[in-house]
Design a protein around this motif. Structure first.
Motif, short mmCIF file in Angstrom:
data_model
loop_
_atom_site.label_atom_id
_atom_site.label_comp_id
_atom_site.label_asym_id
_atom_site.label_seq_id
_atom_site.Cartn_x
_atom_site.Cartn_y
_atom_site.Cartn_z
N PRO A 61 0.84 -1.19 0.00
CA PRO A 61 0.00 0.00 0.00
C PRO A 61 0.87 1.24 0.00
O PRO A 61 2.01 1.21 0.49
CB PRO A 61 -0.79 -0.12 1.31
CG PRO A 61 0.09 -0.94 2.19
CD PRO A 61 0.82 -1.89 1.30
N ALA A 62 0.37 2.31 -0.58
CA ALA A 62 1.13 3.55 -0.59
C ALA A 62 1.13 4.21 0.79
O ALA A 62 2.03 4.97 1.13
CB ALA A 62 0.54 4.51 -1.62
N SER A 63 0.10 3.92 1.58
CA SER A 63 -0.06 4.50 2.91
C SER A 63 -1.17 3.73 3.60
O SER A 63 -1.96 3.02 2.95
CB SER A 63 -0.43 5.98 2.80
OG SER A 63 -1.71 6.11 2.18
N PRO A 64 -1.28 3.86 4.93
CA PRO A 64 -2.39 3.20 5.61
C PRO A 64 -3.76 3.60 5.04
O PRO A 64 -4.67 2.77 4.97
CB PRO A 64 -2.24 3.68 7.07
CG PRO A 64 -0.78 3.91 7.22
CD PRO A 64 -0.34 4.47 5.89
N GLY A 65 -3.88 4.85 4.59
CA GLY A 65 -5.15 5.32 4.05
C GLY A 65 -5.56 4.62 2.77
O GLY A 65 -6.72 4.68 2.37
N LYS A 66 -4.60 3.95 2.11
CA LYS A 66 -4.89 3.25 0.86
C LYS A 66 -4.74 1.73 1.01
O LYS A 66 -4.76 1.00 0.02
CB LYS A 66 -3.99 3.77 -0.25
CG LYS A 66 -4.24 5.24 -0.58
CD LYS A 66 -3.33 5.76 -1.66
CE LYS A 66 -3.62 7.23 -1.95
NZ LYS A 66 -2.71 7.81 -2.96
N ALA A 67 -4.61 1.26 2.25
CA ALA A 67 -4.37 -0.17 2.48
C ALA A 67 -5.50 -1.04 1.94
O ALA A 67 -5.26 -2.13 1.41
CB ALA A 67 -4.18 -0.43 3.97
N GLU A 68 -6.74 -0.56 2.04
CA GLU A 68 -7.87 -1.39 1.63
C GLU A 68 -7.91 -1.62 0.12
O GLU A 68 -8.64 -2.50 -0.35
CB GLU A 68 -9.17 -0.78 2.14
CG GLU A 68 -9.26 -0.78 3.66
CD GLU A 68 -10.66 -0.49 4.17
OE1 GLU A 68 -11.59 -0.40 3.36
OE2 GLU A 68 -10.81 -0.35 5.40
N ARG A 69 -7.11 -0.87 -0.63
CA ARG A 69 -7.03 -1.11 -2.07
C ARG A 69 -6.39 -2.47 -2.38
O ARG A 69 -6.48 -2.96 -3.50
CB ARG A 69 -6.25 0.00 -2.76
CG ARG A 69 -6.91 1.37 -2.68
CD ARG A 69 -6.18 2.38 -3.53
NE ARG A 69 -6.75 3.71 -3.42
CZ ARG A 69 -6.39 4.75 -4.19
NH1 ARG A 69 -5.47 4.59 -5.12
NH2 ARG A 69 -6.95 5.93 -4.01
N LEU A 70 -5.74 -3.07 -1.39
CA LEU A 70 -5.08 -4.35 -1.61
C LEU A 70 -6.02 -5.54 -1.48
O LEU A 70 -5.62 -6.69 -1.66
CB LEU A 70 -3.91 -4.53 -0.63
CG LEU A 70 -2.55 -3.97 -1.07
CD1 LEU A 70 -2.62 -2.50 -1.42
CD2 LEU A 70 -1.50 -4.22 -0.01
N ARG A 71 -7.29 -5.29 -1.20
CA ARG A 71 -8.24 -6.38 -0.99
C ARG A 71 -8.33 -7.36 -2.16
O ARG A 71 -8.55 -8.56 -1.94
CB ARG A 71 -9.63 -5.83 -0.66
CG ARG A 71 -9.71 -5.19 0.71
CD ARG A 71 -11.13 -4.96 1.16
NE ARG A 71 -11.13 -4.27 2.45
CZ ARG A 71 -10.94 -4.87 3.62
NH1 ARG A 71 -10.75 -6.18 3.65
NH2 ARG A 71 -10.95 -4.18 4.74
#
Length: 302
Positions: free
Chosen positions: A177-187
């Motif tokens: 992820p690019a940052s914690p704020g974008k972590a859910e994009r890895l689903r």
């Protein structure tokens, strides 16, 4: 795509953000509203860029796939990539999108705040993947065989496409992820059990909708959610690498923290490079932790 004198095949592709990092650092502790003396630098950055730069220092030949504007900042950035040993032949150069930027403020107590402006990368969408989907790097009929490092600045729909597209069927996907704020994009990589995920403790918690106190517990939870393989870091406390065959946890070397932006990218790149050299899993994890600790201390990770 940009022109280059070297058209030899890259041995790893780094797909995602390639931008300018604008970092303000103070040697004093900072809080919200702090106004401190320090240094402000502008350096090539972005998750994909940071990974590629470190891979190049470890002797690999990375190519970056990203969106960079045809503005003066973009021309400078492409030139900087070349000087750092990165292949830029497959970049998407946009006429109407500006070159992206990242801005962060760091104090002696770590990262205070950051803003990632990767809107051009998001707007470019699947255009950055054309060399992998329509040639010359690969296609659905002749997939790219080798490691591909992906970062979470890509839109969720694009990451989902990569997780299922036949052009990536033979790729060794390494995802962060690019940052914690974008972590859910890895689903998508949990849903389709593809790739190796590199996340920190907070990002693991966001993906699992839970909170964890150690890297081993977080790694096991990610596997239970569908991940094929994970590496979970917890700052200076521990790091765990795990897949269906087992897990290993190590403690990183103790160092004085001089910088934090880019540490996770350095860890990921060093781990990929170690495995490319043929190191076993215990040795590769140790190599990655050593490189990240060296980077955090302010020294080059070699």
């Amino acid at each position: 795509m940009t022109e280059s004198a070297d058209f030899s095949k890259p041995d790893i592709l780094c797909v995602g953000s390639v931008l300018w990092d604008i970092i303000g650092r103070s040697t004093m502790e900072m809080q919200r509203g702090s106004d401190m003396p320090g240094r402000i630098t502008r350096l090539p950055g972005g998750v994909a860029m940071n990974i590629a730069m470190t891979l190049a220092r470890f002797g690999m030949k990375p190519a970056v796939l990203s969106a960079i504007g045809r503005d003066p900042e973009g021309d400078e950035l492409v030139s900087a990539c070349g000087h750092l040993g990165l292949m830029t032949d497959y970049l998407y150069r946009s006429e109407d999108l500006p070159t992206d930027r990242y801005m962060a403020v760091e104090g002696a107590n770590g990262l205070i705040a950051a803003i990632a402006d990767a809107h051009s990368l998001e707007a470019a969408g699947d255009k950055i993947l054309r060399p992998l989907v329509e040639g010359p790097l690969g296609s659905a009929d002749a997939p790219f065989e080798g490691p591909v490092a992906l970062d979470g600045n890509l839109k969720l729909v694009l990451l989902d496409e990569i997780a299922t597209h036949p052009a990536f069927a033979r790729s060794d996907l390494r995802v962060a992820p690019a940052s914690p704020g974008k972590a859910e994009r890895l689903r998508p990589f949990l849903t389709h059990a593809r790739g190796t995920l590199y996340v920190n403790l907070e990002e693991a918690g966001l993906l699992c909708q839970d909170q964890f106190t150690d890297s081993e517990t977080a790694a096991q939870a990610l596997l239970a959610r569908g991940a094929a393989r994970v590496l979970v870091t917890d700052g200076g406390q521990s790091a765990t690498e795990a897949d269906a065959s087992g897990h290993r946890t190590q403690v990183p070397p103790r160092v004085t923290v001089a910088r934090v932006t880019g540490a996770g990218d350095t860890f990921m790149a060093a781990h990929i490079a170690a495995e490319a050299r043929g190191e076993d899993r215990d040795s590769a994890l140790a190599s990655a932790l050593h490189a990240a600790a060296t980077y955090v201390s302010g020294e080059p990770p070699l």
